[in-house]
Design an enzyme around this catalytic site. Structure first.
Site, PDB file in Angstrom:
ATOM      1  N   CYS A 251       4.114  30.585  -0.207  1.00 16.89           N
ATOM      2  CA  CYS A 251       2.965  30.619   0.709  1.00 16.89           C
ATOM      3  C   CYS A 251       1.941  31.697   0.379  1.00 16.89           C
ATOM      4  CB  CYS A 251       3.471  30.821   2.139  1.00 16.89           C
ATOM      5  SG  CYS A 251       4.562  29.499   2.678  1.00 16.89           S
TER       6      CYS A 251
HETATM    7  N1  NAD Z   1       9.133  27.365   2.236  1.00 16.62           N
HETATM    8  C1  NAD Z   1       8.428  27.887   3.231  1.00 16.62           C
HETATM    9  O1  NAD Z   1       8.779  28.933   3.746  1.00 16.62           O
HETATM   10  C2  NAD Z   1       7.192  27.203   3.783  1.00 16.62           C
HETATM   11  C3  NAD Z   1       6.678  27.656   4.999  1.00 16.62           C
HETATM   12  C4  NAD Z   1       5.567  27.030   5.534  1.00 16.62           C
HETATM   13  C5  NAD Z   1       4.970  25.983   4.844  1.00 16.62           C
HETATM   14  N2  NAD Z   1       5.476  25.570   3.646  1.00 16.62           N
HETATM   15  C6  NAD Z   1       4.811  24.449   2.997  1.00 16.62           C
HETATM   16  O2  NAD Z   1       5.584  23.266   3.170  1.00 16.62           O
HETATM   17  C7  NAD Z   1       5.500  22.422   2.020  1.00 16.62           C
HETATM   18  C8  NAD Z   1       6.890  22.172   1.447  1.00 16.62           C
HETATM   19  O3  NAD Z   1       7.449  23.397   1.042  1.00 16.62           O
HETATM   20  P1  NAD Z   1       9.004  23.587   0.787  1.00 16.62           P
HETATM   21  O4  NAD Z   1       9.220  25.053   0.667  1.00 16.62           O
HETATM   22  O5  NAD Z   1       9.816  22.815   1.770  1.00 16.62           O
HETATM   23  O6  NAD Z   1       9.136  22.897  -0.652  1.00 16.62           O
HETATM   24  P2  NAD Z   1      10.505  22.488  -1.398  1.00 16.62           P
HETATM   25  O7  NAD Z   1      10.196  22.495  -2.848  1.00 16.62           O
HETATM   26  O8  NAD Z   1      11.642  23.302  -0.883  1.00 16.62           O
HETATM   27  O9  NAD Z   1      10.764  21.004  -0.918  1.00 16.62           O
HETATM   28  C9  NAD Z   1       9.925  19.945  -1.228  1.00 16.62           C
HETATM   29  C10 NAD Z   1      10.761  18.700  -1.445  1.00 16.62           C
HETATM   30  O10 NAD Z   1       9.873  17.608  -1.695  1.00 16.62           O
HETATM   31  C11 NAD Z   1      10.478  16.751  -2.623  1.00 16.62           C
HETATM   32  N3  NAD Z   1       9.483  15.882  -3.223  1.00 16.62           N
HETATM   33  C12 NAD Z   1       8.531  16.169  -4.149  1.00 16.62           C
HETATM   34  N4  NAD Z   1       7.784  15.084  -4.411  1.00 16.62           N
HETATM   35  C13 NAD Z   1       8.248  14.097  -3.615  1.00 16.62           C
HETATM   36  C14 NAD Z   1       7.875  12.737  -3.437  1.00 16.62           C
HETATM   37  N5  NAD Z   1       6.844  12.209  -4.113  1.00 16.62           N
HETATM   38  N6  NAD Z   1       8.578  11.999  -2.567  1.00 16.62           N
HETATM   39  C15 NAD Z   1       9.614  12.535  -1.878  1.00 16.62           C
HETATM   40  N7  NAD Z   1      10.014  13.805  -2.006  1.00 16.62           N
HETATM   41  C16 NAD Z   1       9.335  14.578  -2.861  1.00 16.62           C
HETATM   42  C17 NAD Z   1      11.144  17.711  -3.599  1.00 16.62           C
HETATM   43  O11 NAD Z   1      12.162  17.068  -4.349  1.00 16.62           O
HETATM   44  C18 NAD Z   1      11.684  18.779  -2.655  1.00 16.62           C
HETATM   45  O12 NAD Z   1      13.017  18.503  -2.235  1.00 16.62           O
HETATM   46  C19 NAD Z   1       4.566  23.151   1.076  1.00 16.62           C
HETATM   47  O13 NAD Z   1       3.268  22.699   1.270  1.00 16.62           O
HETATM   48  C20 NAD Z   1       4.666  24.600   1.511  1.00 16.62           C
HETATM   49  O14 NAD Z   1       3.494  25.330   1.190  1.00 16.62           O
HETATM   50  C21 NAD Z   1       6.585  26.154   3.115  1.00 16.62           C
END
Ligand code: NAD
Length: 451
Positions: free
Chosen positions: A271
């Site tokens: 982030c």
């Molecule tokens: N991790 C955090 O603390 C956090 C906090 C707030 C917001 N976010 C936001 O949330 C979003 C996700 O972050 P995250 O940390 O969960 O990411 P992550 O990488 O942990 O998880 C994302 C998942 O999406 C899957 N994926 C990718 N392409 C795909 C597709 N086409 N179809 C289905 N699945 C697919 C991946 O395999 C993965 O399991 C991002 O935009 C991030 O900026 C993250």
């Protein structure tokens, strides 16, 4: 609209969550625990298999919860987008990284939207949760979904609701952290609000998806700028022979108008180092340059360089060169007590140490393997493996650098068993004494000041 509202109220609405990572999995298990039938969709077959076997791979989600929900038939994972046909509400929680030029890379959102479009059916609600620039829902996702021939706000519903999950935080969880939402139309907003209200204690409604998208960026830019402020003051404090940690403790006794932020080795994670660039990129479309964002990034990105300079100076005071020195990095996760090492400042710290000839090893109880050397330096990518924190590893280290201050590490022992510690996160609290390592703390007086 009425039929979806009724299904939300009687918990028969089928909820699909696309992207089962740090954000998506807690959301999916949260809705399953709240009594909804949940479909989890991910392109990563290993995650799908783990969930269907009742195993969690995310620190904050208990395997026992996953197993119970799977057994009860309330959570099913799949990698097949066709399963979406049954869904009433679809959350998108896929990654939003930036490319090498720090421009938004929406490829995962695009792939997901293109996966939904041919399966979209009247009455479905789509909620984007991935952090992104203001306008993504309306300018990017909406046109792809409308290629289905269905009209948003009329045939299907579309909203943006930013995620606020804080990995490793046991006080603020999915359930007790308020949620913001903005829909394309009042109906979109109301349906999204009604669904989110089933899981989140408080839902705050804004006028549009853009306002919701921007609110998330404001939160992260606020953090980035304030961390940069204390990082800059840390450099000044070192020069002035003052302890900024002590100063922050004093300032935070003010019960209003002040919120503490702490200096460190730089910022990391998915982030803080990424999201602000989404806004600065978008701002350029309006001939606008977001100076605070750039300045904060400049200050925060300089911290790993500063940390390595502190190591080199400390070694040189002991008559040693960084070239050839054995350096042990403690904690490569991007913050303490978590297993997420994405964009961690440890990466740049290790790369800089290696480029200056140090022999580097690391210990992190949560990150067994760690990749460095991927980007700007165009060095050869290499994987390091966490070494056990033995007395011998501490004894042979010329310097130990604490980058992530995991609470499970016994820092008193570290101070007793090694010679020199560069502490970027104040886990040593300035302890000194006979038989203890010399400690250099970021933001605290350097040895020439402390005598
Ligand atoms: N991790 C955090 O603390 C956090 C906090 C707030 C917001 N976010 C936001 O949330 C979003 C996700 O972050 P995250 O940390 O969960 O990411 P992550 O990488 O942990 O998880 C994302 C998942 O999406 C899957 N994926 C990718 N392409 C795909 C597709 N086409 N179809 C289905 N699945 C697919 C991946 O395999 C993965 O399991 C991002 O935009 C991030 O900026 C993250």
């Amino acid at each position: 609209m009425e039929s979806l509202a009724l299904k939300i109220a009687d918990k028969s609405a089928r909820v699909a969550v696309i992207g089962l990572g740090y954000v998506g999995l807690p959301l999916a298990t949260g809705f399953a625990k709240a009594g909804y039938p949940v479909l989890g969709l991910d392109v990563d077959e290993r995650k799908v298999a783990a969930l269907n076997e009742g195993r969690s791979y995310i620190q904050d989600v208990e395997s026992a919860d996953v197993a119970a929900m799977v057994r009860a038939g309330r959570l099913v994972a799949s990698s097949d987008y066709d399963a979406l046909a049954d869904a009433d509400a679809i959350f998108i929680c896929v990654p939003t990284p930036f490319d090498a030029m720090k421009a938004p890379d929406l490829i995962f959102i695009e792939q997901t939207a293109r996966g939904i479009t041919p399966r979209l059916r009247p009455g479905q609600l789509v909620i984007l949760q991935s952090t992104t620039y203001p306008g993504t829902t309306e300018e990017f996702v909406l046109p792809i979904l409308e290629e289905s021939g269905l009209k948003a706000g009329q045939d299907f519903y579309l909203a943006f609701s930013p995620e606020r999950i804080n990995p490793g935080d046991t006080q603020f969880t999915v359930e007790n952290t308020p949620k913001v939402v903005g829909g394309l139309t009042p109906q979109c907003t109301e349906l999204a609000r009604a669904l989110l209200a089933q899981l989140f204690a408080h839902v705050h409604v804004v006028s549009s998806p853009r306002a919701a998208e921007m609110s998330k960026l404001l939160e992260n830019i606020y953090r980035s700028v304030n961390i940069a402020l204390v990082n800059e003051l840390a450099l000044l404090s070192e020069r002035m022979g003052m302890d900024l940690w002590e100063v922050i403790e004093a300032a935070k006794t003010k019960p209003f108008g002040f919120m503490p932020f702490y200096p460190g080795p730089g910022v990391g994670g998915h982030c803080i180092p990424v999201d602000p660039y989404y806004l600065s990129w978008k701002a350029r479309e309006y001939d606008f340059y977001t100076k605070f964002i750039e300045l904060a990034a400049e200050v925060n990105q300089a911290m790993p360089y500063h940390v390595v300079d502190l190591v080199a100076q400390a070694l040189s005071r002991q008559g040693r060169a960084l070239d050839g020195a054995q350096v042990l990095v403690l904690g490569v996760a991007f913050k303490r007590d978590i297993d997420d090492a994405r964009n961690s400042p440890a990466e740049r710290v290790i790369e800089l140490l290696l480029s200056r000839g140090a022999v580097v090893s690391y210990h992190d109880p949560y990150v067994p393997r760690y990749r460095v050397g991927r980007d700007v330096f165009h060095r050869q990518e290499r994987w390091l493996e966490s070494v056990p924190l033995t007395d011998e590893a501490l004894a042979v280290a010329d310097c130990v650098i604490v980058v992530a201050g995991h609470k499970v590490v016994d820092y008193d022992r570290v101070l007793r068993q090694t010679r020199l510690v560069v502490d970027t996160v104040n886990v040593t609290h300035g302890q000194r004494g006979p038989g203890l390592a010399e400690v250099i703390r970021v933001g605290a007086p350097l040895p020439e000041h402390s005598g």
